[in-house]
Design a protein around this motif. Structure first.
Motif, PDB file in Angstrom:
ATOM      1  N   PHE A   1       0.985  -5.669  -0.629  1.00  0.00           N
ATOM      2  CA  PHE A   1       1.080  -5.147  -2.056  1.00  0.00           C
ATOM      3  C   PHE A   1       2.126  -3.840  -1.973  1.00  0.00           C
ATOM      4  CE2 PHE A   1      -0.028  -2.218  -5.465  1.00  0.00           C
ATOM      5  CZ  PHE A   1       0.230  -3.219  -6.655  1.00  0.00           C
ATOM      6  N   LEU A   2       1.901  -2.782  -1.308  1.00  0.00           N
ATOM      7  CA  LEU A   2       2.764  -1.732  -1.376  1.00  0.00           C
ATOM      8  C   LEU A   2       4.193  -2.156  -0.681  1.00  0.00           C
ATOM      9  CD1 LEU A   2       0.279   0.991   0.176  1.00  0.00           C
ATOM     10  CD2 LEU A   2       0.921   0.730  -2.040  1.00  0.00           C
ATOM     11  N   ARG A   3       4.435  -2.884   0.214  1.00  0.00           N
ATOM     12  CA  ARG A   3       5.663  -3.352   0.673  1.00  0.00           C
ATOM     13  C   ARG A   3       6.234  -4.218  -0.442  1.00  0.00           C
ATOM     14  NH1 ARG A   3       5.456  -5.918   6.189  1.00  0.00           N
ATOM     15  NH2 ARG A   3       7.614  -6.019   5.989  1.00  0.00           N
TER      16      ARG A   3
ATOM     17  N   VAL B   1       8.971   1.642  -9.013  1.00  0.00           N
ATOM     18  CA  VAL B   1       7.898   1.307 -10.251  1.00  0.00           C
ATOM     19  C   VAL B   1       6.507   2.030  -9.742  1.00  0.00           C
ATOM     20  CG1 VAL B   1       6.377  -0.488 -11.260  1.00  0.00           C
ATOM     21  CG2 VAL B   1       9.015  -1.045 -10.438  1.00  0.00           C
ATOM     22  N   GLN B   2       6.342   2.093  -8.186  1.00  0.00           N
ATOM     23  CA  GLN B   2       5.066   2.937  -7.940  1.00  0.00           C
ATOM     24  C   GLN B   2       5.261   4.225  -8.262  1.00  0.00           C
ATOM     25  OE1 GLN B   2       5.057   2.221  -3.753  1.00  0.00           O
ATOM     26  NE2 GLN B   2       4.942   0.332  -3.978  1.00  0.00           N
ATOM     27  N   LEU B   3       6.379   4.846  -8.377  1.00  0.00           N
ATOM     28  CA  LEU B   3       6.514   6.379  -8.746  1.00  0.00           C
ATOM     29  C   LEU B   3       6.168   6.634 -10.335  1.00  0.00           C
ATOM     30  CD1 LEU B   3       7.396   9.360  -8.287  1.00  0.00           C
ATOM     31  CD2 LEU B   3       9.621   8.721  -8.316  1.00  0.00           C
ATOM     32  N   PHE B   4       6.884   5.634 -11.055  1.00  0.00           N
ATOM     33  CA  PHE B   4       6.823   5.607 -12.389  1.00  0.00           C
ATOM     34  C   PHE B   4       5.292   5.230 -12.838  1.00  0.00           C
ATOM     35  CE2 PHE B   4      10.948   5.634 -14.695  1.00  0.00           C
ATOM     36  CZ  PHE B   4      11.783   6.490 -13.875  1.00  0.00           C
ATOM     37  N   TRP B   5       4.735   4.587 -12.196  1.00  0.00           N
ATOM     38  CA  TRP B   5       3.452   4.223 -12.683  1.00  0.00           C
ATOM     39  C   TRP B   5       2.469   5.431 -12.351  1.00  0.00           C
ATOM     40  CZ3 TRP B   5      -1.672   4.014 -10.852  1.00  0.00           C
ATOM     41  CH2 TRP B   5      -2.750   3.356 -11.585  1.00  0.00           C
ATOM     42  N   LEU B   6       2.519   6.010 -11.196  1.00  0.00           N
ATOM     43  CA  LEU B   6       1.777   7.392 -10.891  1.00  0.00           C
ATOM     44  C   LEU B   6       2.284   8.488 -12.067  1.00  0.00           C
ATOM     45  CD1 LEU B   6       2.303   7.502  -6.907  1.00  0.00           C
ATOM     46  CD2 LEU B   6       0.197   6.951  -8.237  1.00  0.00           C
ATOM     47  N   PHE B   7       3.364   8.543 -12.152  1.00  0.00           N
ATOM     48  CA  PHE B   7       3.542   9.641 -13.171  1.00  0.00           C
ATOM     49  C   PHE B   7       3.478   9.219 -14.632  1.00  0.00           C
ATOM     50  CE2 PHE B   7       6.957  12.077 -15.611  1.00  0.00           C
ATOM     51  CZ  PHE B   7       6.494  13.637 -15.119  1.00  0.00           C
TER      52      PHE B   7
ATOM     53  N   LEU C   1       3.197  11.284  -3.238  1.00  0.00           N
ATOM     54  CA  LEU C   1       1.928  10.008  -2.965  1.00  0.00           C
ATOM     55  C   LEU C   1       2.807   8.946  -2.841  1.00  0.00           C
ATOM     56  CD1 LEU C   1      -0.865   9.366  -2.980  1.00  0.00           C
ATOM     57  CD2 LEU C   1      -0.861   9.382  -5.462  1.00  0.00           C
ATOM     58  N   ALA C   2       3.575   8.808  -3.710  1.00  0.00           N
ATOM     59  CA  ALA C   2       4.436   7.338  -3.693  1.00  0.00           C
ATOM     60  C   ALA C   2       5.076   7.322  -2.458  1.00  0.00           C
ATOM     61  CB  ALA C   2       5.520   7.273  -4.949  1.00  0.00           C
ATOM     62  N   PHE C   3       5.873   8.173  -1.949  1.00  0.00           N
ATOM     63  CA  PHE C   3       6.669   8.119  -0.720  1.00  0.00           C
ATOM     64  C   PHE C   3       5.651   7.729   0.528  1.00  0.00           C
ATOM     65  CE2 PHE C   3       9.859  11.385  -2.433  1.00  0.00           C
ATOM     66  CZ  PHE C   3      10.367  10.233  -3.093  1.00  0.00           C
ATOM     67  N   GLY C   4       4.616   8.473   0.354  1.00  0.00           N
ATOM     68  CA  GLY C   4       3.310   8.333   1.399  1.00  0.00           C
ATOM     69  C   GLY C   4       2.842   6.923   1.618  1.00  0.00           C
ATOM     70  N   LEU C   5       2.387   6.367   0.500  1.00  0.00           N
ATOM     71  CA  LEU C   5       2.014   4.981   0.272  1.00  0.00           C
ATOM     72  C   LEU C   5       2.981   3.879   0.546  1.00  0.00           C
ATOM     73  CD1 LEU C   5      -0.491   5.336  -2.788  1.00  0.00           C
ATOM     74  CD2 LEU C   5      -1.072   5.234  -0.421  1.00  0.00           C
ATOM     75  N   ASN C   6       4.120   4.196   0.208  1.00  0.00           N
ATOM     76  CA  ASN C   6       5.141   3.141   0.238  1.00  0.00           C
ATOM     77  C   ASN C   6       5.798   2.985   1.758  1.00  0.00           C
ATOM     78  OD1 ASN C   6       8.302   2.147   0.023  1.00  0.00           O
ATOM     79  ND2 ASN C   6       7.192   1.272  -1.437  1.00  0.00           N
ATOM     80  N   TYR C   7       6.217   4.188   2.325  1.00  0.00           N
ATOM     81  CA  TYR C   7       6.535   4.211   3.679  1.00  0.00           C
ATOM     82  C   TYR C   7       5.337   4.173   4.545  1.00  0.00           C
ATOM     83  CZ  TYR C   7      11.050   4.757   1.665  1.00  0.00           C
ATOM     84  OH  TYR C   7      12.377   4.661   1.040  1.00  0.00           O
ATOM     85  N   GLY C   8       4.323   4.563   4.291  1.00  0.00           N
ATOM     86  CA  GLY C   8       3.212   4.280   5.293  1.00  0.00           C
ATOM     87  C   GLY C   8       2.858   2.834   5.469  1.00  0.00           C
ATOM     88  N   ALA C   9       2.902   2.084   4.227  1.00  0.00           N
ATOM     89  CA  ALA C   9       2.755   0.527   4.492  1.00  0.00           C
ATOM     90  C   ALA C   9       3.666  -0.132   5.446  1.00  0.00           C
ATOM     91  CB  ALA C   9       2.912  -0.105   3.135  1.00  0.00           C
ATOM     92  N   TYR C  10       4.958   0.312   5.598  1.00  0.00           N
ATOM     93  CA  TYR C  10       6.120  -0.254   6.494  1.00  0.00           C
ATOM     94  C   TYR C  10       5.680   0.513   7.680  1.00  0.00           C
ATOM     95  CZ  TYR C  10       9.199  -1.928   2.713  1.00  0.00           C
ATOM     96  OH  TYR C  10       9.428  -2.574   1.600  1.00  0.00           O
TER      97      TYR C  10
END
Length: 225
Positions: A61-63, A69-75, A93-102
């Motif tokens: 899902f995160l990838r 869109v993830q950043l805008f959803w959080l904000f 949070l957006a960077f951590g979740l997105n790049y953490g998934a990769y």
């Protein structure tokens, strides 16, 4: 150009502050991404189907969704549910979740690349799963993770201009202010390109040194490129 250089001199403190904000977001985002990567990467190798399937679902899902869109959803959307985060926190949070998934795929693949004979030998010595992971598997998988982690770190750095879209006064925001004040679009964005390139080069050199050190501890010849 004279007007641009004059305004640049006056704007250097603000640009410096913006650079610090960018570095802070990169560092915090990378730290969170590392935690997420190991949590999801190890969970994806669990023997329990529900844990393994859940981890794989979160990773996909995160990838599979846009960081933008993830950043805008959080904000913008999260406050509608009763949770409001500071703009910087949304970015981290957006960077951590997105790049953490990769990164989770990096962790999973590096652990899978450790020869099975090493695990079998550890089992023969009576090591439990946790001890095997800490003493045998991770020390050998760690050098394999560093090159792709370096790429993800630089990609994260290059994603930080998104912060300016959620009112964070990062490097891109401050340089854009300089551009608006002087009309020097080409010069301002050339400056921005050069600063990002310099920071990425420093981060890359640091990760290469980390890779060489990790390989030296294992007695592996050669180092990172």
């Amino acid at each position: 150009m004279a007007v641009f250089l004059s305004e640049l001199g006056r704007s250097l403190p603000a640009i410096g502050e913006g650079l610090l904000v960018t570095l802070e977001a990169t560092g915090l985002g990378a730290a969170l991404a590392l935690v997420v990567a190991f949590a999801l990467g190890l969970a994806a190798r669990s023997r329990l189907l529900v844990v393994r399937g859940g981890a794989r679902g979160v990773v996909e899902f995160l990838r599979g969704t846009s960081l933008y869109v993830q950043l805008f959803w959080l904000f913008f959307a999260l406050p509608m549910l009763g949770f409001r985060l500071e703009p910087m926190a949304c970015g981290v949070l957006a960077f951590g979740l997105n790049y953490g998934a990769y990164g989770a795929e990096v962790v999973r693949g590096a652990i899978a690349a450790v020869p099975a004979a090493q695990t079998e030998a550890a089992i023969a010595l009576g090591m439990g799963p946790g001890l095997r992971l800490r003493r045998i598997v991770l020390p050998q998988a760690y050098p394999l993770m560093i090159p792709p982690f370096k790429n993800l770190l630089i990609q994260l750095l290059k994603a930080t201009p998104l912060l300016s879209l959620v009112t964070v006064a990062d490097l891109t925001f401050q340089v854009d202010q300089l551009r608006a004040a002087t009309g020097g679009t080409a010069a301002a964005y050339l400056l921005l390109l050069l600063v990002y390139f310099a920071v990425a080069a420093l981060l890359g050199a640091g990760m290469n040194a980390l890779e060489r050190r990790a390989k030296a501890r294992l007695g592996t010849a050669g180092g990172g490129a």
